[in-house]
Motif scaffolding. Structure first.
Motif, mmCIF file in Angstrom:
data_model
loop_
_atom_site.group_PDB
_atom_site.id
_atom_site.type_symbol
_atom_site.label_atom_id
_atom_site.label_comp_id
_atom_site.label_asym_id
_atom_site.label_seq_id
_atom_site.Cartn_x
_atom_site.Cartn_y
_atom_site.Cartn_z
ATOM 1 N N ARG A 282 0.758 -1.310 0.192
ATOM 2 C CA ARG A 282 0.115 -0.034 0.495
ATOM 3 C C ARG A 282 1.021 1.188 0.067
ATOM 4 N NH1 ARG A 282 -5.666 -0.273 1.555
ATOM 5 N NH2 ARG A 282 -5.503 1.746 2.204
ATOM 6 N N GLY A 283 0.480 2.345 -0.687
ATOM 7 C CA GLY A 283 1.016 3.302 -0.478
ATOM 8 C C GLY A 283 0.480 4.559 1.317
ATOM 9 N N PHE A 284 1.443 5.376 1.161
ATOM 10 C CA PHE A 284 1.112 5.856 1.945
ATOM 11 C C PHE A 284 2.088 7.599 2.117
ATOM 12 C CE2 PHE A 284 5.317 4.528 3.956
ATOM 13 C CZ PHE A 284 6.097 5.950 3.477
ATOM 14 N N THR A 285 0.943 8.510 2.688
ATOM 15 C CA THR A 285 1.059 9.752 2.503
ATOM 16 C C THR A 285 1.766 9.997 3.994
ATOM 17 O OG1 THR A 285 -0.198 10.398 0.997
ATOM 18 C CG2 THR A 285 0.572 11.884 2.063
ATOM 19 N N LEU A 286 2.486 11.215 4.408
ATOM 20 C CA LEU A 286 2.486 11.580 6.086
ATOM 21 C C LEU A 286 3.441 12.798 6.089
ATOM 22 C CD1 LEU A 286 3.000 10.422 9.194
ATOM 23 C CD2 LEU A 286 4.923 9.497 8.642
ATOM 24 N N ASP A 287 2.802 13.078 6.835
ATOM 25 C CA ASP A 287 3.273 14.888 7.545
ATOM 26 C C ASP A 287 4.431 15.060 8.245
ATOM 27 O OD1 ASP A 287 0.537 16.779 6.544
ATOM 28 O OD2 ASP A 287 1.802 15.754 5.350
ATOM 29 N N VAL A 288 5.601 14.519 7.912
ATOM 30 C CA VAL A 288 6.915 14.807 8.915
ATOM 31 C C VAL A 288 7.955 15.969 8.990
ATOM 32 C CG1 VAL A 288 6.984 12.257 8.530
ATOM 33 C CG2 VAL A 288 8.560 13.612 7.354
ATOM 34 N N GLN A 289 8.420 15.437 10.322
ATOM 35 C CA GLN A 289 8.983 17.314 10.714
ATOM 36 C C GLN A 289 10.675 16.925 10.615
ATOM 37 O OE1 GLN A 289 8.879 18.837 15.105
ATOM 38 N NE2 GLN A 289 9.581 20.609 13.874
ATOM 39 N N ILE A 290 11.373 17.294 10.116
ATOM 40 C CA ILE A 290 12.702 17.005 10.185
ATOM 41 C C ILE A 290 13.898 18.171 10.570
ATOM 42 C CG2 ILE A 290 12.463 15.377 8.506
ATOM 43 C CD1 ILE A 290 14.160 17.807 6.123
ATOM 44 N N SER A 291 14.722 17.767 10.667
ATOM 45 C CA SER A 291 16.076 18.539 11.028
ATOM 46 C C SER A 291 16.716 18.959 9.983
ATOM 47 C CB SER A 291 16.108 18.754 12.615
ATOM 48 O OG SER A 291 17.025 19.633 13.074
#
Length: 146
Positions: A105-114
């Protein structure tokens, strides 16, 4: 301000809907627009990526290097790339990644990076497995600043 977190999976037949932005902002075209300096975002703030599941080797377009604040010719391992994700975002990404591979399955995710320069940034990660029969052999997708 923290954006509303987006997190969901979707079946592979929905891939064209989730990759529409990639067709509009063709990453191959944006590669000819170099950033003014290392870490500067390119015009469209988007990049394409792929991870070979046999050895976790990464292939990134220039836009992904820009998102992470890395030189475009840097040799980046998956482990190093994951280390830029903030702890909560990394845990969510790893969980969805495993689910995506196991269930195709595909996925979409909002993430925070440094970034490499210690700048916090929110990024939308769109991923879909590349399958050979009933086995995922790679993941690929888009990363874009939100």
């Amino acid at each position: 301000m923290t954006p509303l977190a987006l997190k969901h999976t979707w079946p592979l037949w929905e891939q064209p809907r989730h990759f529409e932005l990639g067709h509009v902002l063709n990453c191959a075209v944006t590669e000819i627009i170099p950033p003014a300096s290392v870490g500067a975002l390119n015009l469209h703030h988007v990049g394409c990526w792929e991870c070979d599941l046999s050895d976790n080797a990464l292939t990134w377009s220039g836009g992904v290097y820009d998102l992470f604040g890395l030189p475009r010719d840097a040799d980046v391992s998956r482990e190093q790339a994951a280390s830029y994700y903030c702890e909560d975002s990394r845990a969510k990404m790893e969980s969805l990644r495993a689910h995506s591979i196991k269930h195709q399955r595909g996925f979409t995710l909002d993430v925070q990076i440094s970034t490499a320069a210690n700048q916090n940034r929110w990024m939308r990660l769109i991923a879909v497995p590349v399958c050979n029969g009933d086995r995922a052999i790679a993941l690929h997708g888009l990363k874009l600043v939100i």
